[in-house]
Design a protein around this motif. Structure first.
Motif, PDB file in Angstrom:
ATOM      1  N   ALA A 115      -9.233   2.090  46.723  1.00  0.00           N
ATOM      2  CA  ALA A 115      -9.799   2.445  48.024  1.00  0.00           C
ATOM      3  C   ALA A 115      -9.629   3.927  48.321  1.00  0.00           C
ATOM      4  CB  ALA A 115      -9.138   1.610  49.121  1.00  0.00           C
ATOM      5  N   SER A 116      -8.617   4.555  47.721  1.00  0.00           N
ATOM      6  CA  SER A 116      -8.402   5.988  47.950  1.00  0.00           C
ATOM      7  C   SER A 116      -9.578   6.824  47.449  1.00  0.00           C
ATOM      8  CB  SER A 116      -7.108   6.436  47.260  1.00  0.00           C
ATOM      9  OG  SER A 116      -5.991   5.832  47.864  1.00  0.00           O
ATOM     10  N   ILE A 117     -10.305   6.314  46.455  1.00  0.00           N
ATOM     11  CA  ILE A 117     -11.472   7.043  45.947  1.00  0.00           C
ATOM     12  C   ILE A 117     -12.524   7.187  47.035  1.00  0.00           C
ATOM     13  CG2 ILE A 117     -13.328   6.976  44.233  1.00  0.00           C
ATOM     14  CD1 ILE A 117     -11.440   5.458  42.397  1.00  0.00           C
ATOM     15  N   ILE A 118     -12.581   6.229  47.939  1.00  0.00           N
ATOM     16  CA  ILE A 118     -13.524   6.285  49.057  1.00  0.00           C
ATOM     17  C   ILE A 118     -12.878   6.915  50.281  1.00  0.00           C
ATOM     18  CG2 ILE A 118     -14.979   4.923  50.594  1.00  0.00           C
ATOM     19  CD1 ILE A 118     -15.915   4.891  47.717  1.00  0.00           C
ATOM     20  N   VAL A 135     -11.403  -3.577  49.709  1.00  0.00           N
ATOM     21  CA  VAL A 135     -10.341  -4.361  50.334  1.00  0.00           C
ATOM     22  C   VAL A 135     -10.522  -5.848  50.030  1.00  0.00           C
ATOM     23  CG1 VAL A 135      -9.411  -5.111  52.557  1.00  0.00           C
ATOM     24  CG2 VAL A 135      -9.873  -2.697  52.151  1.00  0.00           C
ATOM     25  N   THR A 136     -11.726  -6.341  50.192  1.00  0.00           N
ATOM     26  CA  THR A 136     -11.969  -7.771  50.004  1.00  0.00           C
ATOM     27  C   THR A 136     -11.872  -8.192  48.547  1.00  0.00           C
ATOM     28  OG1 THR A 136     -14.358  -7.338  49.923  1.00  0.00           O
ATOM     29  CG2 THR A 136     -13.412  -7.946  52.055  1.00  0.00           C
ATOM     30  N   HIS A 137     -11.988  -7.260  47.601  1.00  0.00           N
ATOM     31  CA  HIS A 137     -11.885  -7.589  46.174  1.00  0.00           C
ATOM     32  C   HIS A 137     -10.497  -7.261  45.600  1.00  0.00           C
ATOM     33  CE1 HIS A 137     -16.247  -7.872  46.596  1.00  0.00           C
ATOM     34  NE2 HIS A 137     -16.275  -8.491  45.433  1.00  0.00           N
ATOM     35  N   ASN A 138      -9.531  -6.986  46.495  1.00  0.00           N
ATOM     36  CA  ASN A 138      -8.130  -6.813  46.085  1.00  0.00           C
ATOM     37  C   ASN A 138      -7.925  -5.703  45.056  1.00  0.00           C
ATOM     38  OD1 ASN A 138      -7.175  -8.980  47.746  1.00  0.00           O
ATOM     39  ND2 ASN A 138      -7.965 -10.427  46.243  1.00  0.00           N
TER      40      ASN A 138
END
Length: 366
Positions: free
Chosen positions: A186-189, A178-181
């Motif tokens: 993020a769906s991979i996690i 999230v913080t690295h845009n």
């Protein structure tokens, strides 16, 4: 291993190994899907944000998901390994992981239930034909009690801290993305963590606080939409309804209602666990939905709880409905297509049905 939910697997390659693993998961989880649906209905109806809030009935929610469902899974897993005796020690051992962690211990139950039953099976094999007449019941009862209790202690001591560490790592990874845009990644996690029942830890522990800070500055936040999007789950359940194992198709409509309209995402997690390759469909659908949210500048003013389509629309800012609905629909469509392909578009089920209906002939006597 063959179950009512998976066809027989032949061969020794990687694919066959993965299929057998999925068969074990299916054998432990899917016989208990009725209990999942019961919990989902109670949750959707009676929690404070449900359809008919009722404090007395809502008291059932936590004990069912944290105790009843894991114990049922551990019981079933133990029974698969060593019959009724294995089922009993599997249930006892599962109480160890239930007490040892704050999160629902479905994964822990799938590990510790069969493990306890396997240890009992080894013991029974070692003492077979060596117990003196008249002492069989005594040995059977005490061996089950000692092994079940010992494995339960191991669950309290070992599995709880491990699951907490997994939750912490998953939360840190999501926070970094999230913080690295790089939100679609993020769906991979998020998607694998969700089906391991870590969804609340990631959403409420990481994404909601960050989203609340973003709302204070911009009036809306896309972070509320990363984990709560009901589209991927809907696409998966639709794929099961059209192309999944025939024994499971009748359960899909009820699961769709509970998931999409009730917002109880946990109802579809067992469907992924029984065929682990379907996590690829969930990741593809989740990432696609996030891309649409980014492209349309979508965001919510608060975290939808529970994550139903109605809750989504309730916290959508004025003028933002197109982007929100587009992201949900795209996530649904992508997940449905990928999951259907991974399920072979029902080809295996059609072949099985043809074999079952094919008439058998016997040679006539001369």
């Amino acid at each position: 291993m063959t179950t009512d939910y998976t066809p027989p697997v032949e061969g020794t390659g990687i694919k066959a190994t993965i299929q057998r693993f999925g068969g074990y998961l299916a054998g432990m989880i899917m016989p208990n899907i009725g209990a999942f649906i019961a919990w989902g209905l109670i949750t959707a109806l009676f929690i404070p944000t449900g359809w008919i809030p009722n404090e007395m009935f809502a008291a059932l929610v936590d004990p069912m998901i944290k105790v009843l469902l894991p114990v049922l899974i551990g019981y079933t897993g133990g029974r698969m390994v060593h019959g009724q005796r294995g089922a009993v020690v599997g249930a006892v051992a599962t109480m160890g992981v239930v007490v040892g962690a704050e999160v629902p211990m479905f994964l822990g139950a799938m590990i510790i239930g069969p493990l306890a039953a396997f240890l009992l099976k080894l013991f029974d094999g070692a003492v077979k034909d060596r117990v003196r007449a008249g002492f069989e019941m005594l040995v059977d009862n005490f061996s089950a009690g000692i092994i079940g209790g010992a494995v339960a202690l191991l669950g309290v001591w070992g599995i709880g801290p491990i699951i907490e560490k997994i939750t912490e790592v998953a939360g840190d990874a999501a926070n970094w993305l999230v913080t690295h845009n790089v939100l679609p990644l993020a769906s991979i996690i998020i998607e694998p963590a969700k089906v391991l029942f870590l969804n609340n830890a990631i959403n409420h522990g990481v994404l909601t606080p960050l989203g609340a800070a973003q709302v204070a500055d911009a009036g809306k936040s896309i972070l509320f939409m990363l984990e709560t999007n009901p589209g991927p789950g809907l696409g998966l359940l639709l794929a099961y309804f059209f192309f999944g194992p025939r024994a499971l198709r009748p359960s899909a409509p009820a699961a769709i209602i509970i998931h999409f309209f009730g917002g109880i995402h946990e109802i579809y997690f067992p469907y992924v666990l029984m065929k682990p390759r379907l996590i690829l469909a969930m990741i593809a659908g989740g990432a696609s939905g996030i891309l649409v949210f980014i492209a349309t500048g979508s965001g919510l003013v608060a975290s939808p709880a529970p994550g139903s389509i109605f809750a989504y629309l309730a916290v959508t800012p004025a003028g933002g409905y197109f982007g929100v609905l587009a992201g949900v629909l795209v996530a649904t469509g992508v997940t449905f297509v990928v999951a259907s392909a991974l399920l072979g578009f029902g080809r295996g089920e059609k072949e099985t049905a043809a074999e079952e209906t094919e008439p058998t002939t016997t040679p006539q006597e001369a």
